[in-house]
Design a protein around this motif. Structure first.
Motif, short mmCIF file in Angstrom:
data_model
loop_
_atom_site.label_atom_id
_atom_site.label_comp_id
_atom_site.label_asym_id
_atom_site.label_seq_id
_atom_site.Cartn_x
_atom_site.Cartn_y
_atom_site.Cartn_z
N ASP A 212 -16.70 10.96 -26.58
CA ASP A 212 -16.89 10.62 -25.17
C ASP A 212 -16.67 11.87 -24.31
N PRO A 213 -17.73 12.41 -23.75
CA PRO A 213 -19.13 11.98 -23.74
C PRO A 213 -19.76 12.09 -25.13
N ALA A 214 -20.69 11.18 -25.39
CA ALA A 214 -21.30 11.11 -26.71
C ALA A 214 -22.25 12.29 -26.93
#
Length: 303
Positions: A212-214
């Protein structure tokens, strides 16, 4: 000698005479107080405050505050003990003020800028920063200058005033996560869905790539010799060189998995086609066609 030391140098008002011995002893004790304050503040921060697992830049700020407070207290106490009033150094402070106004403007500017940097904290120790195109890690924020260790091992000594006024990029100001990318090209005709699945698995399996963020696999372009993919991801980085190591690990993994799956990493190639005239022994036209396929040693080119 004793007469010289006990002889009054100057008088303060009509009540107090300052002798040479009093002035020399006061200066000596102030120097001792400065040394004591330095080592005592260093001992307090490293042996006691460090046990509370405070950030290193906070320890530096506390160390300096303890140093200046101790120095001020010991100085005032020493002068009072020798019956030397603070007004005895009024002429010295006046000379210092003149020196600051004319010759020490830059030094005071950097000194004040250093305290602004420590109070606002746009730059902290161990932050990864980019200054005037140089990427490095902050290793010290001093009274006059800040020291940055570049990725090539060189140390940059930057005046605090210059650092405060420059357009500085701090990659780890909020958190240690940095976004980066790796590009790879595959040959035309490759199964792009399979390529995407392999790249996504490589990013997912790397321990430094965060979820996260991916991370994302982007089909970037139909290039001249390759189908270009970009791997965008965020990584947790503790040092400058770690980012290069992470990208290197991912490239090693890409090369390994592509070999296992029979996917060709593209490289520029050219196919030349010669067309001969029936009446002549020289070509009358040449066509140039770029290709990203593997060359087949068992086939011959067009004649």
């Amino acid at each position: 000698m004793q007469e010289l030391l006990s002889k009054p140098l100057f008088s303060i008002g009509d009540k107090f005479d300052v002798t040479l011995s009093q002035l020399l002893l006061a200066i000596l004790f102030i120097i001792i107080a400065a040394l004591f304050s330095h080592y005592f503040s260093k001992f307090i921060t490293r042996k006691i405050l460090a046990k509370f697992k405070m950030a290193e830049d906070n320890l530096v700020i506390l160390k300096r505050l303890i140093f200046f407070i101790l120095l001020a207290l010991i100085t005032v106490t020493t002068l009072s003990f020798f019956n030397v009033p603070l007004t005895a150094f009024a002429f010295i402070s006046g000379a210092v003020a003149i020196g600051v106004g004319f010759g020490a403007k830059t030094v005071m500017d950097n000194f004040i800028s250093g305290w602004i940097l420590m109070s606002e904290r746009p730059v902290r120790i161990n932050d990864i920063v980019e200054y005037e195109g140089h990427l490095g890690r902050v290793i010290e924020v001093g009274n006059r200058s800040t020291m940055i260790k570049r990725i090539d091992g060189a140390h940059m000594v930057v005046p605090n005033s210059s650092l405060l006024q420059a357009n500085l990029i701090n990659w780890t100001l909020v958190d240690p996560n940095i976004r980066t990318s790796v590009r790879v090209g595959v040959a035309y005709g490759s199964d792009i869905e399979k390529v995407k699945a392999i790249l996504e698995k490589i990013l997912k399996d790397h321990e430094s790539v965060i979820d996260d963020p991916a991370p994302a696999v982007i089909f970037e372009d139909f290039a001249d010799s390759a189908l270009v993919f970009d791997l965008w991801f965020w990584a947790t980085v503790g040092a400058v060189r770690e980012l290069r190591v992470i990208r290197s690990d991912i490239r090693f993994s890409i090369n390994k998995h592509f070999k296992e799956e029979g996917i060709v990493i593209a490289f520029p190639q050219r196919d030349l086609h010669f067309k001969f005239d029936d009446q002549a022994n020289f070509p009358i036209s040449i066509s140039d066609q770029r290709s990203s396929k593997k060359p087949n040693n068992g086939e011959k080119g067009d004649e």
